[in-house]
Motif scaffolding. Structure first.
Motif, PDB file in Angstrom:
ATOM      1  N   VAL A 135      57.783  14.940   9.122  1.00 25.97           N
ATOM      2  CA  VAL A 135      56.461  13.835   9.512  1.00 25.97           C
ATOM      3  C   VAL A 135      55.175  14.400   8.949  1.00 25.97           C
ATOM      4  N   ASN A 136      54.979  14.974   7.971  1.00 24.67           N
ATOM      5  CA  ASN A 136      53.587  14.910   7.595  1.00 24.67           C
ATOM      6  C   ASN A 136      52.871  14.030   6.898  1.00 24.67           C
TER       7      ASN A 136
ATOM      8  N   TRP B  60      44.537  18.122   5.263  1.00 17.50           N
ATOM      9  CA  TRP B  60      44.356  17.926   4.289  1.00 17.50           C
ATOM     10  C   TRP B  60      44.814  18.881   3.150  1.00 17.50           C
ATOM     11  N   PHE B  61      43.808  20.321   4.737  1.00 17.34           N
ATOM     12  CA  PHE B  61      44.035  21.579   3.118  1.00 17.34           C
ATOM     13  C   PHE B  61      45.538  22.570   3.578  1.00 17.34           C
ATOM     14  N   ALA B  62      46.457  22.159   4.275  1.00 16.94           N
ATOM     15  CA  ALA B  62      47.817  22.645   4.653  1.00 16.94           C
ATOM     16  C   ALA B  62      48.496  21.718   4.364  1.00 16.94           C
ATOM     17  N   ASN B  63      48.344  20.643   3.653  1.00 18.40           N
ATOM     18  CA  ASN B  63      49.419  19.484   3.191  1.00 18.40           C
ATOM     19  C   ASN B  63      50.403  19.697   4.098  1.00 18.40           C
ATOM     20  N   GLY B  64      49.886  19.305   5.406  1.00 15.32           N
ATOM     21  CA  GLY B  64      51.161  19.224   7.118  1.00 15.32           C
ATOM     22  C   GLY B  64      50.258  20.236   7.575  1.00 15.32           C
ATOM     23  N   ILE B  65      50.840  19.284   8.825  1.00 19.12           N
ATOM     24  CA  ILE B  65      50.599  20.543  10.625  1.00 19.12           C
ATOM     25  C   ILE B  65      50.840  21.547  10.454  1.00 19.12           C
TER      26      ILE B  65
END
Ligand code: ZN
Length: 668
Positions: free
Chosen positions: A74-75, A109-114
């Motif tokens: 779902v990212n 953005w930083f984690a490339n996802g939730i």
């Protein structure tokens, strides 16, 4: 394999006085700071090399969406919905809830996802679902387009804590696939996946050059319920992004020279077919090429994100040689035999003939995928065991990234808080980076490769203690030699002062400051952290009679100080003798006893004190980067130069990537 940065250099205070002094830091939010890195030497490169870097850098940016989708299905709709909101909201942007929403997007953005890039836990939004829906309603449906149909999915992903709670679950006993939210497996149980790959491996039994089964695919079921692999290649899953990567790689291939040209060709063929044999061919060509000035990684590389250690996340790094700094690793590699012959271990366990590892220091020009924004500071590839065995590996240290970390950490108050003596602090300031770099070089280039097993001893004899003891061995090798006269003789250090900086920092980190990374009530688990604690605590205990290392309390704060650096070096040598003996003889019981006695248990009072003092500094524990930007200068259809610039705005870069390098559909 990748080396992540040590905490000691990571800290940055968020007080304002520090901010104005720190142009290296471009943004800070939550537990994150974003740093800018420079690319020294780029402007002086010949234009063909600049052009090659430009094409490879474009290829490095085109796979970003792949990683988002790999991290959680779902990212992509979550990120895109938030970006539409960010670009279109006309309400109050000073409101606390808006700030919370903005922070959430920055974290995504930083984690490339939730999910948090390090802890893997899902983020908790600090704004309400009502607020979120109100913001969306104020924007209207139109800007969202197709995303409107994902509204429910996105809301649940953000606000329902029971959904996708962790990206990677490693608790033994649970179904690690069904309880992990990453997208490497879809609708298959751990038992089904293990059976599927066991069967594949059995069919290939006896092959000394096995392909990396499952590396580049999602494992799922077809409509009939049969387990299938959806392969990541130009005509398969993630094909839209992979075709873009191929487009830029073909441009790169056109300007590259042999043997690199052939290496890029292998990679393109692999991306076009998904054939893992071609990926092996690419890796073999890549590892053999130690001469090209420009180098790059682009592909499905590291498997840390898969609970079964099989599926690889997409990443890319473009770099070129730092010729001056490479001199350092060359000198070390050239003298590998001398270091081995003089190692403070039982001579019967020395290697009669040492093969140097190809190691170099590089300057990064572009980071992508799983190397961005958080990035490793060292890389050792390829990962396939048989290629490492038959063809060797390439080990790199990324100099401009550690330099940027170092710059960003200056003035954060960390050494002032935890290092008691002014002379130690002054040494860290003057020699800290050189000490860190040399220790890493000695650890990577020589430490792991030194020594040999007694005949008949199994390399896996140390069981679950093996990685801690192996890191201990490599660290001790580095610590012992950084203080050797040979280092001065080789021109690698000016004096023993560099070793003093390394020793004071190492002991402080091992006995005290690394505890800041551990949650209250927990013990030391991670093997690098265990190895540092093991070395520091053992030397403390062994040197106690002579007061080599000492606890000092001043103003109700505890400090650890080294009183006798020469003696400490002798202790490192003495410990290396014993650790090498344990490894060479496969002495499981002795290894276990050492680790359990020195490396695991945390003193709860000291732990609490460290956490409190660390928190008071307001240092963000994690760091990452914004990339430079490259712009070709054209004459007709010919590239005559490439200009580099350094953006200072994290949000702008992320929005730009979302707009220009986003090729995958919402559902893959
Ligand atoms: Zn290591």
């Amino acid at each position: 394999m990748a080396t992540m940065p040590l905490m000691a250099v990571l800290g940055v205070a968020c007080n304002e006085a520090a901010t104005t002094e720190q142009p290296w830091i471009v943004d800070r939010f939550d537990d994150i700071k974003v740093i800018r890195y420079e690319v020294p030497g780029f402007e002086e490169l010949p234009v063909e090399q600049k052009e090659l870097i430009y094409y490879l850098s474009e290829a490095a940016k085109c796979g970003r969406d792949i990683l988002f989708d790999q991290n959680c299905a779902v990212n992509l709709p979550v990120r895109r919905t938030l970006e539409v909101i960010y670009n279109n909201y006309e309400g109050d942007r000073e409101a606390a809830e808006w700030k919370a929403l903005e922070k959430y997007l920055k974290k995504v953005w930083f984690a490339n996802g939730i999910h948090h890039h390090y802890s893997n836990d899902k983020f908790t939004p600090e704004f309400s679902q009502e607020y979120f829906q109100g913001v969306i309603a104020s924007i209207g449906e139109e800007p969202f387009g197709e995303l409107t149909s994902y509204r429910g999915v996105v809301c649940n992903a953000i606000f329902d804590a029971s959904l996708y709670p962790t990206k990677l679950n490693q608790k033994a006993g649970e179904d690690l696939l069904l309880t992990s939210s990453s997208n490497y497996y879809s609708g298959v149980t751990q038992a089904e996946a293990e059976a599927f790959y066991a069967k594949m491996a059995a069919a290939d039994k006896g092959n000394m050059q096995p392909i990396s089964y499952g590396l580049n695919s999602q494992l799922t079921k077809d409509d009939a319920g049969k387990i299938i692999e959806r392969v990541w290649f130009a005509e398969g899953m993630y094909g839209e992004a992979i075709k873009q990567i191929i487009y830029w790689l073909e441009k790169a291939e056109a300007v590259a020279v042999e043997p690199q040209k052939q290496t890029i060709r292998h990679l393109i063929e692999y991306y076009k077919t998904g054939d893992l044999k071609l990926f092996d061919a690419y890796n073999i060509a890549w590892v053999a090429d130690t001469e090209s000035h420009i180098d790059f990684v682009n592909g499905f590389i590291e498997d840390y994100g898969d609970a079964l250690g099989r599926k690889a996340s997409w990443e890319s790094i473009v770099n070129f040689k730092d010729v001056e700094a490479c001199h350092r690793t060359e000198v070390i590699s050239e003298n590998a035999q001398w270091f081995e012959d003089n190692s403070p271990i039982n001579p019967i366990y020395r290697k009669p003939e040492v093969k140097g590892v190809s190691a170099k220091v590089i300057t990064v020009a572009m980071l992508g995928g799983d190397c961005f924004p958080a990035t490793p500071i060292g890389i050792n590839l390829p990962n396939a065991d048989w290629i490492r065995r038959d063809y060797g590996s390439k080990s790199v240290t990324i100099d401009n990234i550690t330099y940027a970390y170092d710059k960003a950490a200056q003035g954060n108050g960390f050494t002032e808080e935890f290092m008691l003596r002014e002379e130690d602090r002054a040494r860290i300031k003057e020699f800290g980076k050189l000490a860190d770099d040399l220790h890493t070089d000695l650890h990577e280039c020589l430490g792991h490769g030194s020594g040999r097993l007694k005949e008949g001893v199994s390399p896996t004899a140390l069981g679950s203690y093996s990685s801690t003891l192996e890191e201990t061995r490599a660290d001790l090798f580095g610590l012992y030699y950084i203080g050797d006269e040979k280092m001065v003789e080789l021109g690698l250090v000016p004096s023993f002062e560099v070793a003093k900086a390394a020793y004071a920092d190492y002991i402080m980190n091992g006995m005290m400051t690394q505890l800041s990374r551990i949650e209250p009530g927990k013990n030391v688990e991670e093997s690098h952290m265990r190895n540092r604690k093991l070395i520091a605590e053992w030397c403390y205990a062994e040197g106690k009679a002579e007061n080599v290392i000492e606890w000092v309390t001043e103003n109700d704060k505890r400090y650890i100080v080294v009183n006798d650096f020469e003696k400490l070096r002798e202790l490192f040598g003495k410990m290396l003798w014993e650790i090498q003996r344990i490894k060479s003889e496969g002495d499981f019981e002795a290894g276990k006893a050492l680790v359990e006695q020195y490396a695991v248990q945390v003193d709860p009072e000291l732990h609490q004190e460290v956490l409190a003092r660390y928190a008071a500094l307001g240092i963000e524990p994690y760091g990452g980067f914004v990339n430079p930007e490259y712009e070709p200068v054209m004459e007709g259809d010919k590239v005559v130069d490439v200009k580099i610039s350094y953006p200072a705005n994290y949000v702008e870069q992320m929005l730009g990537y979302g707009k220009n390098y986003s090729f995958l559909p919402n559902k893959n």
